[in-house]
Design a protein around this motif. Structure first.
Motif, PDB file in Angstrom:
ATOM      1  N   GLY A 164     -38.863  44.363 -62.962  1.00  0.00           N
ATOM      2  CA  GLY A 164     -37.612  44.298 -62.016  1.00  0.00           C
ATOM      3  C   GLY A 164     -37.607  45.258 -61.185  1.00  0.00           C
ATOM      4  O   GLY A 164     -37.066  45.032 -60.130  1.00  0.00           O
ATOM      5  N   LEU A 165     -37.835  46.572 -61.563  1.00  0.00           N
ATOM      6  CA  LEU A 165     -37.806  47.791 -60.509  1.00  0.00           C
ATOM      7  C   LEU A 165     -38.762  47.490 -59.503  1.00  0.00           C
ATOM      8  O   LEU A 165     -38.435  47.578 -58.307  1.00  0.00           O
ATOM      9  CB  LEU A 165     -38.091  48.983 -61.216  1.00  0.00           C
ATOM     10  CG  LEU A 165     -36.954  49.409 -62.188  1.00  0.00           C
ATOM     11  CD1 LEU A 165     -37.415  50.600 -63.145  1.00  0.00           C
ATOM     12  CD2 LEU A 165     -35.641  49.762 -61.496  1.00  0.00           C
ATOM     13  N   GLY A 166     -40.019  47.058 -59.978  1.00  0.00           N
ATOM     14  CA  GLY A 166     -40.886  46.426 -58.864  1.00  0.00           C
ATOM     15  C   GLY A 166     -40.456  45.726 -57.980  1.00  0.00           C
ATOM     16  O   GLY A 166     -40.577  45.677 -56.672  1.00  0.00           O
ATOM     17  N   ALA A 167     -39.756  44.584 -58.224  1.00  0.00           N
ATOM     18  CA  ALA A 167     -39.318  43.566 -57.438  1.00  0.00           C
ATOM     19  C   ALA A 167     -38.094  44.067 -56.489  1.00  0.00           C
ATOM     20  O   ALA A 167     -38.017  43.730 -55.450  1.00  0.00           O
ATOM     21  CB  ALA A 167     -38.705  42.242 -58.359  1.00  0.00           C
ATOM     22  N   LEU A 168     -37.242  44.964 -57.233  1.00  0.00           N
ATOM     23  CA  LEU A 168     -36.170  45.418 -56.458  1.00  0.00           C
ATOM     24  C   LEU A 168     -36.695  46.426 -55.057  1.00  0.00           C
ATOM     25  O   LEU A 168     -36.253  46.337 -54.094  1.00  0.00           O
ATOM     26  CB  LEU A 168     -35.444  46.505 -57.253  1.00  0.00           C
ATOM     27  CG  LEU A 168     -34.159  46.834 -56.787  1.00  0.00           C
ATOM     28  CD1 LEU A 168     -33.138  47.240 -57.755  1.00  0.00           C
ATOM     29  CD2 LEU A 168     -34.330  48.560 -56.235  1.00  0.00           C
ATOM     30  N   ALA A 169     -37.742  47.300 -55.621  1.00  0.00           N
ATOM     31  CA  ALA A 169     -38.446  48.127 -54.459  1.00  0.00           C
ATOM     32  C   ALA A 169     -38.883  47.204 -53.462  1.00  0.00           C
ATOM     33  O   ALA A 169     -38.809  47.551 -52.235  1.00  0.00           O
ATOM     34  CB  ALA A 169     -39.608  48.968 -55.092  1.00  0.00           C
ATOM     35  N   ALA A 170     -39.554  46.100 -53.782  1.00  0.00           N
ATOM     36  CA  ALA A 170     -40.061  45.231 -52.750  1.00  0.00           C
ATOM     37  C   ALA A 170     -39.056  44.376 -51.859  1.00  0.00           C
ATOM     38  O   ALA A 170     -39.114  44.315 -50.677  1.00  0.00           O
ATOM     39  CB  ALA A 170     -41.078  44.126 -53.471  1.00  0.00           C
ATOM     40  N   ALA A 171     -38.108  43.978 -52.587  1.00  0.00           N
ATOM     41  CA  ALA A 171     -36.903  43.529 -51.839  1.00  0.00           C
ATOM     42  C   ALA A 171     -36.022  44.378 -50.956  1.00  0.00           C
ATOM     43  O   ALA A 171     -35.921  44.154 -49.710  1.00  0.00           O
ATOM     44  CB  ALA A 171     -35.742  42.847 -52.734  1.00  0.00           C
ATOM     45  N   ARG A 172     -36.001  45.665 -51.208  1.00  0.00           N
ATOM     46  CA  ARG A 172     -35.583  46.764 -50.415  1.00  0.00           C
ATOM     47  C   ARG A 172     -36.460  46.989 -49.176  1.00  0.00           C
ATOM     48  O   ARG A 172     -35.974  47.042 -48.109  1.00  0.00           O
ATOM     49  CB  ARG A 172     -35.534  48.019 -51.169  1.00  0.00           C
ATOM     50  CG  ARG A 172     -34.864  49.295 -50.458  1.00  0.00           C
ATOM     51  CD  ARG A 172     -34.938  50.608 -51.212  1.00  0.00           C
ATOM     52  NE  ARG A 172     -36.489  51.058 -51.700  1.00  0.00           N
ATOM     53  CZ  ARG A 172     -37.216  51.574 -50.746  1.00  0.00           C
ATOM     54  NH1 ARG A 172     -36.892  51.914 -49.780  1.00  0.00           N
ATOM     55  NH2 ARG A 172     -38.235  51.577 -51.403  1.00  0.00           N
ATOM     56  N   LEU A 173     -37.684  46.883 -49.403  1.00  0.00           N
ATOM     57  CA  LEU A 173     -38.502  47.070 -48.376  1.00  0.00           C
ATOM     58  C   LEU A 173     -38.581  46.154 -47.218  1.00  0.00           C
ATOM     59  O   LEU A 173     -38.915  46.101 -46.175  1.00  0.00           O
ATOM     60  CB  LEU A 173     -40.123  47.441 -48.677  1.00  0.00           C
ATOM     61  CG  LEU A 173     -40.379  48.755 -49.334  1.00  0.00           C
ATOM     62  CD1 LEU A 173     -41.833  48.508 -50.093  1.00  0.00           C
ATOM     63  CD2 LEU A 173     -40.240  49.896 -48.542  1.00  0.00           C
ATOM     64  N   ARG A 174     -38.200  44.963 -47.552  1.00  0.00           N
ATOM     65  CA  ARG A 174     -37.969  43.643 -46.842  1.00  0.00           C
ATOM     66  C   ARG A 174     -36.551  43.559 -46.229  1.00  0.00           C
ATOM     67  O   ARG A 174     -36.018  42.799 -45.425  1.00  0.00           O
ATOM     68  CB  ARG A 174     -38.125  42.425 -47.522  1.00  0.00           C
ATOM     69  CG  ARG A 174     -39.597  42.247 -47.967  1.00  0.00           C
ATOM     70  CD  ARG A 174     -39.681  40.703 -48.309  1.00  0.00           C
ATOM     71  NE  ARG A 174     -41.071  40.650 -48.404  1.00  0.00           N
ATOM     72  CZ  ARG A 174     -41.618  39.361 -48.492  1.00  0.00           C
ATOM     73  NH1 ARG A 174     -40.845  37.940 -48.367  1.00  0.00           N
ATOM     74  NH2 ARG A 174     -42.935  38.862 -48.707  1.00  0.00           N
TER      75      ARG A 174
END
Length: 335
Positions: A164-174
């Motif tokens: 979930g944290l990995g997905a959150l970090a990726a979404a933030r970068l987008r």
């Protein structure tokens, strides 16, 4: 030469065992492992018989960093001394006359793999221990890519373990506005460190109160909801967080048993569902490691436990007993 490996038997007992290292086939690499990363979700789903990859005894682990120690005669992509990251080992193992099922088998001091397997050169600037946890953020990155998260989207993450944290970090970068939801304050603090726009501590809130908090951020609900707990009953908690005609991502692994949920909620919301699997392979892994190298994803902050290989059986026994409530990322040092 011999390799030691972390082995689990059918009684969920953990030990280090030694195995002979065979000669290399012409296309094989021999890699000396430096660090391997622990996956509390998938590995312990196998250990606890939630999912099945083959008979016990087993050697789990599917992410590691090491140094190429030897190469077969036909290897052209790698040289001795290269630092690599890899997903699996084909080193044969046997305990008490029984073959060991290699559930990727990365928790081992040496690994053998063909050069065309899931192995690549480690980018410069990535800490070796951090690099050994490359799969979870890559799984999240792949899920964000599948769901087509866009700049300005409001995205809710229901349960923020490492994936979930990995997905959150990726979404933030987008460029998304991100909402982390969890029962564990430590995980929510980690979400803040990785750039969460909002956090919701659900430990003392009803499901309806969580929904209201999300709708205070965006009336109607989130554009995309990621459910990352892997607990089937949590699906009914997460569906109401999405807006009408929003998107829903089954980010967790919900096991081999049939899963049921209240159909009427996602039906009425006309949600589009996504079922990401694996980590997006080489493109997602490379993207994540480049972002770790530049500091765009400060993934080193997720590591809460580092142990020597000799301590790995005890670490796994504690995780299996749920004795480490503050555990986030864990890595094992082999050399």
């Amino acid at each position: 030469m011999k390799s030691s490996a972390l082995i689990c038997n059918a009684q969920q007992e953990f030990s280090l065992q030694e195995f002979d290292i065979p000669g290399l086939a012409p296309n094989d690499l021999l890699v000396r492992c430096i660090w391997s990363g622990v996956s509390v979700g998938t590995e312990f789903a196998v250990i606890r018989h939630k999912i099945t990859y083959g008979p016990f005894p087993i050697c789990t682990g599917y992410q590691a960093v090491g140094i190429v120690e030897d190469i077969g005669a036909d290897v052209s992509r790698f040289e001795v001394g290269d630092k690599v990251y890899y997903r699996r080992s084909l080193l044969p193992m046997e305990v008490g006359g029984e073959p060991v099922t290699s559930c990727s088998g990365a928790h081992s001091s040496y690994a053998i793999m063909p050069e065309d397997a899931e192995v690549e050169i480690m980018p410069e600037g990535v800490d070796e221990a951090t690099g050994a946890l490359f799969v979870m953020p890559a799984v999240g990155y792949n899920a964000v890519d599948m769901a087509g998260v866009q700049m300005g989207d409001v995205v809710a993450f229901h349960a923020v373990g490492l994936i979930g944290l990995g997905a959150l970090a990726a979404a933030r970068l987008r460029g998304a506005e991100t909402i982390a939801i969890d029962l564990n304050p430590r995980r929510l603090d980690m979400a803040k460190e990785l750039g969460a726009s909002h956090v919701i501590d659900a430990s003392e809130l009803s499901a309806d109160e969580v929904r209201v908090r999300v709708e205070e951020i965006q009336p109607g609900g989130a554009d995309v909801v990621f459910e990352g707990s892997g607990i089937p009953s949590c699906l009914d908690l997460a569906f109401p967080l999405a807006r009408l005609r929003g998107k829903f991502v089954f980010l967790g692994h919900y096991g081999k048993a049939p899963v049921s949920f209240n159909y009427l909620v996602p039906h009425a919301k006309q949600l589009t569902a996504f079922f990401p699997c694996n980590d997006g392979l080489a493109p997602c892994r490379q993207a994540v490691l480049r972002n770790i190298a530049t500091g765009a994803i400060p993934w080193h902050r997720t590591i809460t436990h580092r142990v020597a290989a000799s301590e790995a059986p005890e670490l796994y026994a504690k995780i299996n007993r749920n004795d480490l409530p503050d555990l986030m990322g864990a890595v094992i040092q082999w050399s």
